[in-house]
Scaffold this active site. Sequence first.
Site, mmCIF file in Angstrom:
data_model
loop_
_atom_site.group_PDB
_atom_site.id
_atom_site.type_symbol
_atom_site.label_atom_id
_atom_site.label_comp_id
_atom_site.label_asym_id
_atom_site.label_seq_id
_atom_site.Cartn_x
_atom_site.Cartn_y
_atom_site.Cartn_z
ATOM 1 N N GLY A 21 -0.090 21.887 14.506
ATOM 2 C CA GLY A 21 -1.273 21.065 15.105
ATOM 3 C C GLY A 21 -1.719 21.673 16.389
ATOM 4 O O GLY A 21 -1.310 22.513 17.143
ATOM 5 N N ASN B 156 1.190 7.586 5.292
ATOM 6 C CA ASN B 156 2.317 7.163 5.315
ATOM 7 C C ASN B 156 2.508 6.127 6.466
ATOM 8 O O ASN B 156 3.452 5.276 6.408
ATOM 9 C CB ASN B 156 3.469 8.452 5.799
ATOM 10 C CG ASN B 156 2.912 9.151 7.072
ATOM 11 O OD1 ASN B 156 1.812 9.226 7.305
ATOM 12 N ND2 ASN B 156 3.805 9.813 7.659
ATOM 13 N N GLU C 7 -2.941 16.686 14.091
ATOM 14 C CA GLU C 7 -1.588 16.540 13.825
ATOM 15 C C GLU C 7 -1.016 16.799 12.439
ATOM 16 O O GLU C 7 -1.251 15.937 11.622
ATOM 17 C CB GLU C 7 -1.177 15.065 14.015
ATOM 18 C CG GLU C 7 0.002 14.832 14.655
ATOM 19 C CD GLU C 7 0.993 14.163 13.249
ATOM 20 O OE1 GLU C 7 1.706 15.095 12.754
ATOM 21 O OE2 GLU C 7 0.867 12.998 12.902
ATOM 22 N N LYS D 30 2.273 25.773 17.064
ATOM 23 C CA LYS D 30 1.916 26.562 16.016
ATOM 24 C C LYS D 30 1.288 25.896 14.795
ATOM 25 O O LYS D 30 0.070 25.462 15.330
ATOM 26 C CB LYS D 30 3.518 27.079 15.214
ATOM 27 C CG LYS D 30 4.282 28.049 16.352
ATOM 28 C CD LYS D 30 5.330 28.698 15.669
ATOM 29 C CE LYS D 30 6.559 27.900 15.693
ATOM 30 N NZ LYS D 30 7.846 28.707 15.218
ATOM 31 N N GLY E 262 -7.126 9.769 8.574
ATOM 32 C CA GLY E 262 -5.769 9.278 8.570
ATOM 33 C C GLY E 262 -4.905 9.717 7.270
ATOM 34 O O GLY E 262 -5.418 10.268 6.465
ATOM 35 N N GLU F 151 -1.551 13.297 20.503
ATOM 36 C CA GLU F 151 -1.832 11.827 20.421
ATOM 37 C C GLU F 151 -1.135 11.231 21.510
ATOM 38 O O GLU F 151 -0.016 11.491 21.954
ATOM 39 C CB GLU F 151 -1.166 11.362 18.943
ATOM 40 C CG GLU F 151 -1.795 12.336 17.763
ATOM 41 C CD GLU F 151 -3.096 11.675 17.238
ATOM 42 O OE1 GLU F 151 -3.895 10.697 17.572
ATOM 43 O OE2 GLU F 151 -2.946 11.859 15.769
ATOM 44 N N ASP G 27 0.913 -1.279 -0.099
ATOM 45 C CA ASP G 27 -0.107 -0.033 -0.066
ATOM 46 C C ASP G 27 0.925 1.305 0.025
ATOM 47 O O ASP G 27 0.532 2.175 -0.511
ATOM 48 C CB ASP G 27 -0.962 0.145 1.269
ATOM 49 C CG ASP G 27 -2.346 0.476 1.193
ATOM 50 O OD1 ASP G 27 -2.760 0.701 -0.242
ATOM 51 O OD2 ASP G 27 -3.037 0.410 1.822
#
Length: 487
Positions: A457, A152, A249, A454, A149, A461, A93
Amino acid sequence: MSPPSKIENYIGGTYRPSAGNERFETRNPATGEVLAVIEQAVVADLEAALESADAGLAQWRELTGAERGRILRRAADLLRARNEDLARLEVLDTGKPLQEALAVDILSGADCLEYFGGIAPAIHGDHYQLGANFAYTRREALGVCAGIGAWNYPMQIACWKSAPALACGNAMIFKPAELTPLTAAKLAEIYTEAGLPPGVFNVVQGDARVGRWLTSAPGIAKVSLTGEVGTGKAVMAAAAGTLKQVTLELGGKSPIIIFDDADLDSAVSGAILGNFYTQGEICSNGTRVFVQRPVLDAFLSKVTTRAERIRIGNPMDPETQLGAMISEDHGRKVMAYIEAGKREGARLVCGGRRATVQGCEQGWFIEPTIFTDCTDDMTIVREEIFGPVMSVLSFETEDEVIVRANDTLFGLSAGVFTRDLTRGHRVIAALEAGTCWINTYNITPIEIPFGGYKQSGIGRENSLAAINHYTQLKTVYVETGKLSAPY
C-alpha cells in the site's frame, strides 16, 4: 435488526432508486439465503452523488472544526448505542462470528468517529516569524473524496475512511464491497441523524464499474481503497489521469517471528489471533510463522492443541469462534491453496478440511489449518490466502530470519515475540513492514497509523497521519513593510 428487502443508493441524505434497472442479490455467507436485493448504481446515479457531494461540501466547509467534531462524536454515540443490532447485521453480511462483531467491528468504528471528531477543532497550519515579516500555512480540505471498501470489515473500513475525510472538511462518496453492502447504508443514516448536511456522505452500491468511475471522475480529488494488490494497481493507474491523491491499504503475507526465549503461550496466542480471527480474512495476518528451532516442537504442540479447540459454528451463535468464508468462490480458492500445500510437500498437522455446520449446510466453513515443514518457495508461503491457513517455518539465527521474512513483495505487517526487548526492537527495525508488533499481534487502536510498505500500500489510515492524506497545505507569506523592486 433485519436487512431491508431492497437497498437503494444513499444520495443527498436519503435513499434514491437507481436510474438504471440492474439489480443483484446479497446473500448470507453462512446459509446462502438472500438478504436483500441491491440496486446497482449507474452513471446517472454517480453523477447525482457527485453533484450532491459538491452541494454538501459548500455547507460543510463553512462549519468550524468544533462544529464538525460535534457531529462526528454524536454519530459515534449512535453507533455505540446500536452496537448489537448493527453487529448482527454485520454478521449476516460477512459470516464472521457474532462475538467478534460485537467486540470489534462496530465499536472500533465508533472509536474512529470519536477520535477524529475530537481532533477536528485542532486541524490547523503553522506560523513562521521571518524578521518583521511572517508566513503561515493553512490545512484545507481536498474536496470530494471517494472511499472504496473491502468485505471483511465493512463498517470499520467505512468509518476509517469517512471520519478523517469529514473531520478535515471534505465530502465523501463511499462504495462498499458488493459482497457486503448492508452496513455502509446504516452508517449513512446515522450520519444524517447526527446532523451531517445532505450530500456530505453518500453511499453508492455496485460492482467494479462503480469503483472505476469514482477513480477516473474529474470531480473527485482523492481515492482511498482497501482491497487486494491488483485492484490497487488499477486504481492508481486510473487516478493518474486526473492526478488524484491516492491512499491504498492492500494485501499482505506478514511474518510472525518467535524466538526461543519467547513466552511461548503468548506467542501461540499471537499466532492464533494472527491466523484464525475472522476466519483468517484479515490483510495484516501473520500467516508465515517463523519459529526458532529449539522451541519448534513445543510451539507446534501448543498451537495445534489450541487450533483444534476452536469452535466452528453458526456465526449467530454467541459461542462460535470461527464462522463462514465470505462466499463459495472464496472457500474453493482457500481449499485450492490447502491442496497446493499438500502437493508441494508441506506437512498438514491440523485441519485442512471443509467443515459442515448444522443449519448452515450451504455455507463454506474451513477448519483452522496448520502446515509445517514449509519452505520459502511454496505457494502457501508466497501468496496471500485470506483464509484460516497458517504456514510454520523453522529458523536458526536472527540474521537468517530477517532476510527470509523480508523476502516478499508485501510489507504490511510483522510481529516479533521475544523476552529480549533489545533484540525485539533491533529485529523490528530491520523488517520491511509498515505496521509491527512486539509480543502481541493485530492490535490496531485508532490512535496509531496503519499501513504498509512495498506492494502492501501507499499512505496510512488512522491517527494524526491520516490528516495529511485528507488535506492540502497552502502557504501564505505576509509582507509587513513597503515592498520595493530592484528595477
